[in-house]
Design a protein around this motif. Structure first.
Motif, short mmCIF file in Angstrom:
data_model
loop_
_atom_site.label_atom_id
_atom_site.label_comp_id
_atom_site.label_asym_id
_atom_site.label_seq_id
_atom_site.Cartn_x
_atom_site.Cartn_y
_atom_site.Cartn_z
N TYR A 137 0.83 -1.20 0.00
CA TYR A 137 0.00 0.00 0.00
C TYR A 137 0.86 1.25 0.00
O TYR A 137 1.86 1.33 0.70
CB TYR A 137 -0.93 0.02 1.22
N GLU A 138 0.43 2.21 -0.79
CA GLU A 138 1.05 3.53 -0.80
C GLU A 138 0.20 4.45 0.06
O GLU A 138 -1.00 4.58 -0.15
CB GLU A 138 1.12 4.07 -2.24
N ILE A 185 -0.91 7.97 1.08
CA ILE A 185 -0.95 9.32 0.54
C ILE A 185 -1.14 10.27 1.72
O ILE A 185 -2.10 10.16 2.47
CB ILE A 185 -2.10 9.48 -0.48
N VAL A 238 -4.42 10.82 -7.57
CA VAL A 238 -4.08 9.40 -7.47
C VAL A 238 -5.31 8.50 -7.35
O VAL A 238 -5.19 7.28 -7.38
CB VAL A 238 -3.11 9.13 -6.29
N LYS A 281 -6.11 4.59 -8.39
CA LYS A 281 -4.97 3.67 -8.33
C LYS A 281 -5.27 2.56 -7.33
O LYS A 281 -5.99 2.77 -6.36
CB LYS A 281 -3.70 4.41 -7.89
N ILE A 322 -3.90 2.19 -2.53
CA ILE A 322 -3.58 3.48 -1.94
C ILE A 322 -4.52 3.73 -0.78
O ILE A 322 -5.62 3.19 -0.72
CB ILE A 322 -3.67 4.66 -2.95
#
Length: 170
Positions: A36-37, A39, A52, A55, A58
């Motif tokens: 997982y990114e 943000i 984003v 995507k 996230i």
């Protein structure tokens, strides 16, 4: 056409679903949480989030931190730890029931039981929520596909606010 009414069951893009997915990963497959990114935004209404949005994998910092808090409570609970020790996680099954195709992904699978992890906003109301969202149908399908008796299917529910945990049999 959609297979469920999102106005009744909620959107898979909702914050609750996002946090629930993260809790599953952090508690059952912690190595995958790194996929997982995060943000760093205060709100999903920001320009940075909109850039984003869409995507895969996230989440906002708030969602990530909330999921980590919930997952930590789960993996520190001695009853949950005793139950899941030696189990397999996120196991898939595909099969037919009454001539209809089904697929399932068991959160927690052991040779003698099957369990599904649920987050809730009110643990006391979980039995009502289980009925409202058709969890009995999920239990039926999963036990048939995985060959586990219905009385050996459990829901492990955690209250997102209080971190209280309930283990419910069907």
């Amino acid at each position: 056409f959609p297979c469920h009414d999102s106005s009744k069951y909620g959107s898979e893009d909702s914050d609750a679903f996002s946090v629930g997915r993260l809790v599953h990963l952090m508690a059952l497959e912690p190595e995958r949480a790194a996929e997982y990114e995060v943000i760093e935004v205060q709100s999903k209404n920001t320009k940075a989030w909109q850039e984003v949005k869409g995507k895969k994998n996230i989440c906002t910092r708030k969602e990530y931190d909330e999921a980590q808090r919930i997952a930590d409570a789960l993996i520190r609970n001695e009853h949950v730890l005793d139950l899941i020790q030696g189990c397999e996680f996120e196991q898939s099954a595909i099969g037919n029931i009454a001539g209809m195709p089904f697929r399932a992904k068991a959160d927690i699978l052991a040779p003698n039981f099957l369990a599904d992890l649920k987050t809730t906003t009110d643990l006391r109301a979980f039995p009502y929520s289980a009925k409202k969202y058709g969890y009995d149908i999920q239990a039926f399908i999963y036990t048939r596909l995985f060959g586990v008796p219905i009385d050996r299917f459990y829901f492990i529910a955690i209250d997102k606010a209080s971190l209280d945990i309930g283990i419910y049999s069907v």
